[in-house]
Scaffold this active site. Sequence first.
Site, mmCIF file in Angstrom:
data_model
loop_
_atom_site.group_PDB
_atom_site.id
_atom_site.type_symbol
_atom_site.label_atom_id
_atom_site.label_comp_id
_atom_site.label_asym_id
_atom_site.label_seq_id
_atom_site.Cartn_x
_atom_site.Cartn_y
_atom_site.Cartn_z
ATOM 1 C CG ASP A 34 -2.318 0.575 0.821
ATOM 2 O OD1 ASP A 34 -2.345 1.733 0.365
ATOM 3 O OD2 ASP A 34 -3.338 -0.127 0.960
ATOM 4 C CG HIS B 210 -4.358 2.041 -2.265
ATOM 5 N ND1 HIS B 210 -4.427 2.684 -1.052
ATOM 6 C CD2 HIS B 210 -5.618 2.007 -2.746
ATOM 7 C CE1 HIS B 210 -5.686 3.011 -0.796
ATOM 8 N NE2 HIS B 210 -6.425 2.620 -1.813
ATOM 9 C CD GLU C 268 -10.046 3.836 -1.244
ATOM 10 O OE1 GLU C 268 -10.924 4.302 -0.524
ATOM 11 O OE2 GLU C 268 -8.987 3.347 -0.783
HETATM 12 C C1 ACM Z 1 -10.969 -0.455 0.238
HETATM 13 O O1 ACM Z 1 -11.458 -0.455 1.368
HETATM 14 N N1 ACM Z 1 -10.435 0.641 -0.265
HETATM 15 C C2 ACM Z 1 -10.988 -1.644 -0.579
#
Ligand code: ACM
Length: 539
Positions: free
Chosen positions: A175, A246, A313
């Site tokens: 991440d 991420h 995201e």
């Molecule tokens: C997530 O909670 N962004 C998969």
Amino acid sequence: MELIPAPRAVDGPTRCGVELDEDTTLWAGPGTGTTERWLRSTLGPALGLPLTPGPKDGANSLRLCLDDELEPEAYKLSAVVGRGLEIRGGGPAGVFWGAQTLRQLLGADAFRRAPVRPGLVHGIAHRIIEDAPRFGWRGLMLDVARHFMPKDGVLRYLDLMAAHKLNVFHFHLTDDQGWRLEIERYPRLTEIGSWRARTRYGHRASPLWEEKPHGGFYTQDDIREIVAYAAERHITVVPEIDVPGHSQAAIAAYPELGNGDVVDTGSLSVWDDWGVSKNVLAPTDATLRFYEGVFEEVLELFPSTFVHIGGDECAKDQWRKSPAAQARISELGLAGEDGLQSWFVRHFDTWLTARGRRLIGWDEILEGGLADGAAVSSWRGYAGGVTAARSGHDVVMCPEQQVYLDHRQDAGADEPVPIGYVRTLEDVYRFEPVPPQLTEEQARHVLGAQANVWTEVMEDPGRVDYQTFPRLAAFAEAVWSDLPAPADRDFADFERRMTAHYPRLDALGVAYRPPAGPLPWQRRPGVLGRPIEGAPPNV
Ligand code: ACM
């Protein structure tokens, strides 16, 4: 009877019992080796039972065998006076889940690592249990990127999963805030990417920082050990490597992966804040080749059919501003920045499919169309999962409103860190993986569900336990047992059975949230315990 998750059918109990003692022998038929080893390494030592090998027909014996009339994960456990104990499983996994039930029948001491009452005879009431899981994907996701969980902690979680008959460990390995997997051809991913300089602690809007480096990673041998340990417990490890968002930790290690025409990627460090970083991968061929190299090593380490590529995201600001990204959009004839995100996902979808694997990603990956075999983790509620199932894609349900275990377990300021929705034990117990709007045919695409443990606010394994338990026990029942519709579920009965389950968790050393609410030390007043003045209540 206080089994969790509840089995399908129980005949008995009667007053007479079957006894296990130092003379009880073990007969393990073909295909039952994992359970035989687990009984000798775990259950036997807990109770001081040697379980020496013995004949198939011994009166004081525990017998394991396969039964091809049962489904692979189904089992039948018989405790019959005069005939000892027998576990029949449809496959090796079924026998193993039967042994987990046997452990619960033997009481809380069976969850320890050494006998506290040596020499005791352990009685089990005469009964026959027939059981099988509702879903094939009964998962737990653990985020080891936001806070690193040392290897021993991961192995312990695999044991905790096995004790609850959960069988998919979704390992969130990368991440913005850390890269946790050794990749031999790219050593900087862990040399640089596995450490951050400092950490915001507590609430996401907290002004408090822990000004010391945080990090760690798993070597490839650690991963081989984790995968093998999981396999011994019939748990599949699904690795997650995030693209294209991420990924700030990877960019900090290899600046050429980032959008160097809009940001000085050479000066980026592993992110030290929470939220979604704007630093995402540059949409270049070199980036694709780099990640193919990463995934080649991932495939060697993880035999799982599914490989998770994240896909959630992805901040688009840099692509909007980047002349190189814009040129890529024109050259490939893509529909803007969203098209670029799908381009990444489709590339790895094709790449994994060509290697006999299947891609799984967060529900954002639906936005650009997917190859037939790709599956979706539905996290932003049920909607993504419904769309996916309707279009013939497999789904793992993990709606944040229901099964994100970083969310607080009760209202009020007593919870250690207020985050997200209030999701009580009862809410999780009433979680239903199959939404009513799916037809029976579409519902077959719901492989199952998983509980997700994101660790921004869980700075140590004790906090992970606190957030995860007891709710994981309720989750396990929601995915294993044949429960009625949510409103008709007997939560009072579950709570009654939990009175026997808390002592098992105690014996396992799980720092669960006590039923009466957090203890003062768990609240950590003054630092982590209180909402920060002026901060919104639900971040
Ligand atoms: C997530 O909670 N962004 C998969």
